[in-house]
Write a protein that holds these residues in place. Structure first.
Motif, PDB file in Angstrom:
ATOM      1  N   ASP A  70      40.844 -19.380  12.276  1.00 18.66           N
ATOM      2  CA  ASP A  70      41.304 -20.748  12.054  1.00 18.66           C
ATOM      3  C   ASP A  70      40.374 -21.755  12.736  1.00 18.66           C
ATOM      4  O   ASP A  70      39.632 -21.397  13.641  1.00 18.66           O
ATOM      5  N   SER A  71      40.480 -22.982  12.295  1.00 20.77           N
ATOM      6  CA  SER A  71      39.596 -23.985  12.886  1.00 20.77           C
ATOM      7  C   SER A  71      40.070 -24.326  14.295  1.00 20.77           C
ATOM      8  O   SER A  71      41.265 -24.329  14.575  1.00 20.77           O
ATOM      9  N   GLY A  72      39.111 -24.547  15.169  1.00 18.12           N
ATOM     10  CA  GLY A  72      39.433 -24.926  16.543  1.00 18.12           C
ATOM     11  C   GLY A  72      39.750 -23.781  17.476  1.00 18.12           C
ATOM     12  O   GLY A  72      40.149 -24.010  18.602  1.00 18.12           O
ATOM     13  N   VAL A  73      39.583 -22.547  17.037  1.00 18.41           N
ATOM     14  CA  VAL A  73      39.870 -21.427  17.938  1.00 18.41           C
ATOM     15  C   VAL A  73      38.692 -21.151  18.874  1.00 18.41           C
ATOM     16  O   VAL A  73      38.840 -20.434  19.853  1.00 18.41           O
ATOM     17  N   GLY A  74      37.543 -21.721  18.551  1.00 21.08           N
ATOM     18  CA  GLY A  74      36.393 -21.587  19.444  1.00 21.08           C
ATOM     19  C   GLY A  74      35.319 -20.641  18.948  1.00 21.08           C
ATOM     20  O   GLY A  74      34.617 -20.039  19.748  1.00 21.08           O
ATOM     21  N   LYS A  75      35.198 -20.510  17.648  1.00 22.35           N
ATOM     22  CA  LYS A  75      34.177 -19.615  17.093  1.00 22.35           C
ATOM     23  C   LYS A  75      32.780 -20.083  17.489  1.00 22.35           C
ATOM     24  O   LYS A  75      31.957 -19.288  17.945  1.00 22.35           O
ATOM     25  N   THR A  76      32.551 -21.378  17.301  1.00 22.75           N
ATOM     26  CA  THR A  76      31.231 -21.916  17.614  1.00 22.75           C
ATOM     27  C   THR A  76      30.934 -21.785  19.102  1.00 22.75           C
ATOM     28  O   THR A  76      29.814 -21.454  19.486  1.00 22.75           O
ATOM     29  N   CYS A  77      31.942 -22.009  19.924  1.00 23.59           N
ATOM     30  CA  CYS A  77      31.750 -21.903  21.370  1.00 23.59           C
ATOM     31  C   CYS A  77      31.439 -20.470  21.781  1.00 23.59           C
ATOM     32  O   CYS A  77      30.597 -20.237  22.648  1.00 23.59           O
ATOM     33  N   LEU A  78      32.117 -19.508  21.175  1.00 26.46           N
ATOM     34  CA  LEU A  78      31.842 -18.104  21.470  1.00 26.46           C
ATOM     35  C   LEU A  78      30.392 -17.771  21.142  1.00 26.46           C
ATOM     36  O   LEU A  78      29.684 -17.136  21.917  1.00 26.46           O
ATOM     37  N   LEU A  79      29.989 -18.236  19.981  1.00 31.65           N
ATOM     38  CA  LEU A  79      28.638 -17.948  19.532  1.00 31.65           C
ATOM     39  C   LEU A  79      27.611 -18.628  20.429  1.00 31.65           C
ATOM     40  O   LEU A  79      26.579 -18.040  20.777  1.00 31.65           O
ATOM     41  N   PHE A  80      27.921 -19.844  20.814  1.00 29.26           N
ATOM     42  CA  PHE A  80      27.014 -20.595  21.680  1.00 29.26           C
ATOM     43  C   PHE A  80      26.897 -19.916  23.045  1.00 29.26           C
ATOM     44  O   PHE A  80      25.820 -19.811  23.607  1.00 29.26           O
ATOM     45  N   ARG A  81      28.029 -19.426  23.548  1.00 28.83           N
ATOM     46  CA  ARG A  81      28.019 -18.712  24.816  1.00 28.83           C
ATOM     47  C   ARG A  81      27.150 -17.457  24.709  1.00 28.83           C
ATOM     48  O   ARG A  81      26.355 -17.155  25.584  1.00 28.83           O
ATOM     49  N   PHE A  82      27.297 -16.741  23.625  1.00 32.04           N
ATOM     50  CA  PHE A  82      26.555 -15.499  23.462  1.00 32.04           C
ATOM     51  C   PHE A  82      25.053 -15.762  23.258  1.00 32.04           C
ATOM     52  O   PHE A  82      24.216 -15.114  23.874  1.00 32.04           O
ATOM     53  N   SER A  83      24.732 -16.726  22.445  1.00 36.14           N
ATOM     54  CA  SER A  83      23.322 -16.921  22.097  1.00 36.14           C
ATOM     55  C   SER A  83      22.580 -17.749  23.137  1.00 36.14           C
ATOM     56  O   SER A  83      21.410 -17.526  23.378  1.00 36.14           O
ATOM     57  N   ASP A  84      23.248 -18.701  23.752  1.00 39.47           N
ATOM     58  CA  ASP A  84      22.561 -19.589  24.694  1.00 39.47           C
ATOM     59  C   ASP A  84      23.096 -19.485  26.110  1.00 39.47           C
ATOM     60  O   ASP A  84      22.642 -20.190  26.998  1.00 39.47           O
ATOM     61  N   ASP A  85      24.107 -18.642  26.297  1.00 42.65           N
ATOM     62  CA  ASP A  85      24.776 -18.499  27.588  1.00 42.65           C
ATOM     63  C   ASP A  85      25.117 -19.850  28.212  1.00 42.65           C
ATOM     64  O   ASP A  85      24.790 -20.146  29.341  1.00 42.65           O
ATOM     65  N   ALA A  86      25.793 -20.656  27.423  1.00 39.48           N
ATOM     66  CA  ALA A  86      26.230 -21.955  27.916  1.00 39.48           C
ATOM     67  C   ALA A  86      27.550 -22.296  27.256  1.00 39.48           C
ATOM     68  O   ALA A  86      27.947 -21.660  26.285  1.00 39.48           O
ATOM     69  N   PHE A  87      28.210 -23.268  27.822  1.00 36.72           N
ATOM     70  CA  PHE A  87      29.478 -23.682  27.227  1.00 36.72           C
ATOM     71  C   PHE A  87      29.492 -25.182  27.060  1.00 36.72           C
ATOM     72  O   PHE A  87      29.025 -25.931  27.899  1.00 36.72           O
ATOM     73  N   ASN A  88      30.042 -25.599  25.958  1.00 35.42           N
ATOM     74  CA  ASN A  88      30.112 -27.010  25.650  1.00 35.42           C
ATOM     75  C   ASN A  88      31.499 -27.282  25.084  1.00 35.42           C
ATOM     76  O   ASN A  88      31.878 -26.703  24.081  1.00 35.42           O
ATOM     77  N   THR A  89      32.252 -28.146  25.768  1.00 36.81           N
ATOM     78  CA  THR A  89      33.612 -28.387  25.266  1.00 36.81           C
ATOM     79  C   THR A  89      33.594 -29.268  24.032  1.00 36.81           C
ATOM     80  O   THR A  89      34.552 -29.326  23.288  1.00 36.81           O
ATOM     81  N   THR A  90      32.501 -29.971  23.856  1.00 27.94           N
ATOM     82  CA  THR A  90      32.513 -30.966  22.795  1.00 27.94           C
ATOM     83  C   THR A  90      31.618 -30.545  21.655  1.00 27.94           C
ATOM     84  O   THR A  90      30.496 -31.008  21.536  1.00 27.94           O
ATOM     85  N   ILE A 120      41.915  -1.793  14.811  1.00 34.18           N
ATOM     86  CA  ILE A 120      40.717  -2.630  15.003  1.00 34.18           C
ATOM     87  C   ILE A 120      40.586  -2.876  16.505  1.00 34.18           C
ATOM     88  O   ILE A 120      41.586  -3.115  17.163  1.00 34.18           O
ATOM     89  N   PRO A 121      39.399  -2.796  17.037  1.00 39.87           N
ATOM     90  CA  PRO A 121      39.232  -3.100  18.464  1.00 39.87           C
ATOM     91  C   PRO A 121      39.647  -4.535  18.775  1.00 39.87           C
ATOM     92  O   PRO A 121      39.513  -5.418  17.930  1.00 39.87           O
ATOM     93  N   PHE A 122      40.129  -4.709  19.987  1.00 36.56           N
ATOM     94  CA  PHE A 122      40.640  -6.022  20.368  1.00 36.56           C
ATOM     95  C   PHE A 122      40.194  -6.382  21.781  1.00 36.56           C
ATOM     96  O   PHE A 122      40.170  -5.532  22.663  1.00 36.56           O
ATOM     97  N   LEU A 123      39.829  -7.622  21.962  1.00 37.87           N
ATOM     98  CA  LEU A 123      39.475  -8.104  23.292  1.00 37.87           C
ATOM     99  C   LEU A 123      39.998  -9.522  23.464  1.00 37.87           C
ATOM    100  O   LEU A 123      40.056 -10.280  22.506  1.00 37.87           O
ATOM    101  N   GLU A 124      40.374  -9.842  24.693  1.00 35.32           N
ATOM    102  CA  GLU A 124      40.637 -11.245  24.991  1.00 35.32           C
ATOM    103  C   GLU A 124      39.377 -11.816  25.619  1.00 35.32           C
ATOM    104  O   GLU A 124      38.779 -11.205  26.500  1.00 35.32           O
ATOM    105  N   THR A 125      38.987 -12.989  25.139  1.00 31.01           N
ATOM    106  CA  THR A 125      37.709 -13.556  25.569  1.00 31.01           C
ATOM    107  C   THR A 125      37.895 -14.982  26.071  1.00 31.01           C
ATOM    108  O   THR A 125      38.922 -15.606  25.809  1.00 31.01           O
ATOM    109  N   SER A 126      36.890 -15.445  26.768  1.00 37.17           N
ATOM    110  CA  SER A 126      36.835 -16.863  27.083  1.00 37.17           C
ATOM    111  C   SER A 126      35.382 -17.299  27.033  1.00 37.17           C
ATOM    112  O   SER A 126      34.556 -16.815  27.807  1.00 37.17           O
ATOM    113  N   ALA A 127      35.105 -18.180  26.121  1.00 43.19           N
ATOM    114  CA  ALA A 127      33.741 -18.691  26.020  1.00 43.19           C
ATOM    115  C   ALA A 127      33.455 -19.590  27.219  1.00 43.19           C
ATOM    116  O   ALA A 127      32.347 -19.645  27.721  1.00 43.19           O
TER     117      ALA A 127
END
Lengths: 287, 387
Positions: free
Chosen positions: A17-37, A146-153
């Motif tokens: 769903d929108s707003g769950v943080g897909k982009t943030c997860l990806l950004f964390r993984f690829s750039d190791d950074a977090f951006n709330t906005t 299906i494997p499951f994990l709780e994450t935090s970007a």
């Protein structure tokens, strides 16, 4: 042309769903950074990261999709090519969790049958706003195996692991698909177990652990209640959990004694019901 | 400097006449509206067919439209139950209540709206995050909301999640039980404004909500916020007080008019028709094939489909590809395009051709990033694109 700098190429897809943080997860993984906005993703986004796994350089091509219904016609066309799909929900938003089954149906409809899946409950740093318990996530994941994990970007919890586990799962089955020109050491592959798929526990073990847990989950709050009524200035032991342990041991032994006594009396007592006797005699009662 | 002054003069001439000559205005706007004296606001309002051409009709027209908008606010953003409270009706069973299953229940509609509102809220909070503007309180918050009639409420509050507070029971070594609140201080990403204040993004949220309510067939689609953003920003930053005060209502109508032209882009069912986003992308690819066959072929070979990048360019009228000030300048030209939005396609094509040397030599992932990351340097583009 440019020399290949990687051994394998895996295509991954992020949905949810929108707003769950897909982009943030990806950004964390690829750039190791977090951006709330982050602006909302329109259509589809794209990131690349090369990782090393089992001695192989693996290029991960990760597609980040827009969550809203309108974009599904565009985003579903990527399902087909994806080798791994991450389904993300937001633990602080129950609705995004309810939609998991809808997304799973989407995967069934549009993705390859052998696509590796993974469910992520994101924003697990926001425990004070949690609406979906970890158990619920666990159970839906087990239901669909299906494997499951709780994450935090934001707090960088399990993000790396999620992507690596998914990549590992794809890697594990790569040799069986002969489409990959580069040979992969098969023995090595078979040796490494798939870390990310939680093997279902043995039924006996599960029952035992459930039994062991039962008195604890009931007993501890009860004990807490009891403690409140006890005079507070008479500690039994320096540690509260010792009190509890002693109590459990005491009650446990008492129960065991009662049970033993009951069992000892059982054979001598007459069978209480004709059906029971019939069953005991080895006949089947059909009347 | 003198050239700029002559431009200002030209604008004042065109906008000073009793009946605005649209052709002249379009020509002027195409090469950019100056922000001075609110020329951009007025020009956009004219280009978007919000203001009538006859200047003496402007005031009465604006008054009428603004009254209409405030009526919309009254009708659409009503707290359920607030209308029945004042009647001392004896029959309680006739009153609406949250569990009322009737299809015309105010409460039923309220909960349904909230689902849509959650989406709008999420997107408005993250509108133009590089800019502090949308987080700032507005000078002119919605009167109905501030006047504490309590009929109109802040939409933000409707969808804010409530969580029950949980407490942990723990005991210290003396056996004293402590009830500890595990609730940490919530991470406030957005500072909460005091009562009676509204941030600009909340105003944007209200406009989008009303638009979605009035257009139930389309509803709210992600990206609409990006279309409304530049319009609202322009009107709020106008030197004219009247324009600023009524920025909300004016933006609403300008946005509605603009959407009437581009709504097919937002409509899933139109994707494969001759009008939707699909045909726009086809036109773009066709143009690229004509102007730069090598570049088009390369993209085709790499299977770098226009859906991956041009979908966003075209749907959002480039508003996500450039920083806001540049978007305003680009929109001057886009909006003054008589055959809207032919120029948009031309411009996207020019953007691709500008990147051709990179596209031709790089591989798929590099090109993908190149086309997706908003990195276009406006000045560079400006020189090439606008003659």
């Amino acid at each position: 042309m440019a020399k290949k700098t990687y051994d394998l190429l895996f295509k991954l897809l992020l949905i949810g769903d929108s707003g769950v943080g897909k982009t943030c997860l990806l950004f964390r993984f690829s750039d190791d950074a977090f951006n709330t906005t982050f602006i909302s993703t329109i259509g589809i986004d794209f990131k690349i990261k090369t990782v090393e796994l089992g001695g192989k350089k693996i290029k991960l091509q990760i597609w980040d999709t827009a969550g809203q219904e309108r974009f599904h016609t565009i985003t579903t066309s990527y399902y087909r090519g994806a080798m791994g799909i991450m389904l993300v929900y937001d633990i602080t938003n129950g609705k995004t969790f309810d939609n998991i089954s809808k997304w799973l149906r989407n995967i069934d409809e549009h993705a390859n049958e052998d696509v590796e899946k993974m469910i992520l409950g994101n924003k697990c740093d926001m425990d004070d706003k949690r609406q979906v318990s970890k158990d619920r996530g666990d159970s839906i994941a087990r239901e669909h195996s299906i494997p499951f994990l709780e994450t935090s970007a934001k707090a960088n919890i399990n993000v790396e692991r999620a992507f690596m586990d998914l990549a590992q799962a794809i890697l594990n089955k790569t040799p069986s698909k002969d489409s990959e020109p580069r040979g992969i050491d098969v023995h090595k592959q078979e040796g490494s177990s798939r870390k990310c798929s939680p093997s279902p526990p043995h039924p006996c073990l599960a029952a035992l652990s459930a039994l062991a847990w039962q008195p604890y989950s009931i007993g501890w709050p009860l004990f807490g209640q009891l403690q409140q009524h006890l005079p507070t200035a008479c500690p039994l032991t320096p540690f509260p959990w010792m009190d509890y342990l002693l109590l459990v041991l005491f009650i446990g032994s008492a129960l065991a004694a009662v049970a033993a006594a009951a069992l000892a009396r059982l054979p001598s007592s007459p069978p209480p019901h004709p059906h029971a006797r019939a069953a005991g005699d080895g006949h089947i009662c059909c009347q | 400097m003198t050239a700029y002054r002559t431009r200002l003069k030209q604008f004042s001439e065109v906008l000073g006449t009793d009946v605005v000559d649209m052709d002249k205005l379009r020509k002027l706007c195409f090469s950019g509206c100056p922000c001075e004296s609110g020329y951009r606001s007025i020009s956009w309002k004219l280009l978007l067919n919000y203001l009538p051409l006859k200047k003496n009709e402007w005031d009465s027209w604006k008054e009428k439209q603004r009254a209409l908008y405030s009526q919309f606010v009254h009708e659409m953003i009503v707290k359920p139950g607030s209308t029945v409270n004042n009647k001392n009706n004896a029959d309680v069973t006739m009153e609406d209540h949250p569990l009322n299953p009737n299809p015309d229940s105010e409460w039923g509609a309220y909960f349904k709206d909230n689902e849509m509102l959650v989406q709008i809220d999420k997107d408005c909070r993250r509108l133009c995050p590089d800019l502090f503007f949308f987080q700032r309180p507005t000078e002119y918050p919605c009167e109905e909301m501030v006047n504490a009639s309590n009929k109109v409420e802040t939409l933000r509050k409707r969808v804010e999640q409530c969580v029950l507070q949980s407490e942990t029971v723990s005991r210290n070594w003396l056996g004293i039980t402590n009830m500890m609140s595990s609730r940490k201080k919530a991470h406030e990403e957005y500072s909460v404004l005091s009562e009676g204040e509204e941030a600009h993004w909340e105003v944007v949220e209200r406009i989008l909500f009303i638009y979605a309510k009035l257009n139930p067939g389309l509803g709210y689609i992600q990206g609409m916020n990006e279309i409304l953003g530049p319009i609202y920003y322009t009107f709020v930053n106008d030197p004219d007080v009247d324009c600023r005060r009524c920025a909300e209502a004016d933006s609403f109508f300008c946005f509605t008019n603009l959407m009437s032209e581009i709504r097919d882009n937002f409509n899933k069912t139109m994707d494969d028709s001759d009008f939707g986003i699909g045909s726009m992308m086809k036109q773009l690819m066709q143009m690229l094939k004509e102007k730069d066959p090598a570049c088009a072929r390369k993209l085709e070979e790499q299977e770098l489909k226009p859906q991956y990048y041009a979908f966003r360019y075209l749907t959002l009228l480039l508003s996500q590809e450039f920083p806001l000030p540049d978007v305003l300048r680009i929109w001057d030209s886009l909006l003054s395009d008589e055959k809207r939005f032919q120029f948009l396609i031309t411009m996207c094509c020019a953007m691709l051709i500008l990147l051709r040397s990179d596209i031709l030599k790089d591989d798929f992932p590099t090109n993908m990033k190149l086309l997706q990351v908003s990195h276009f340097f406006f000045n560079f583009l400006f020189q090439k694109c606008f003659r």
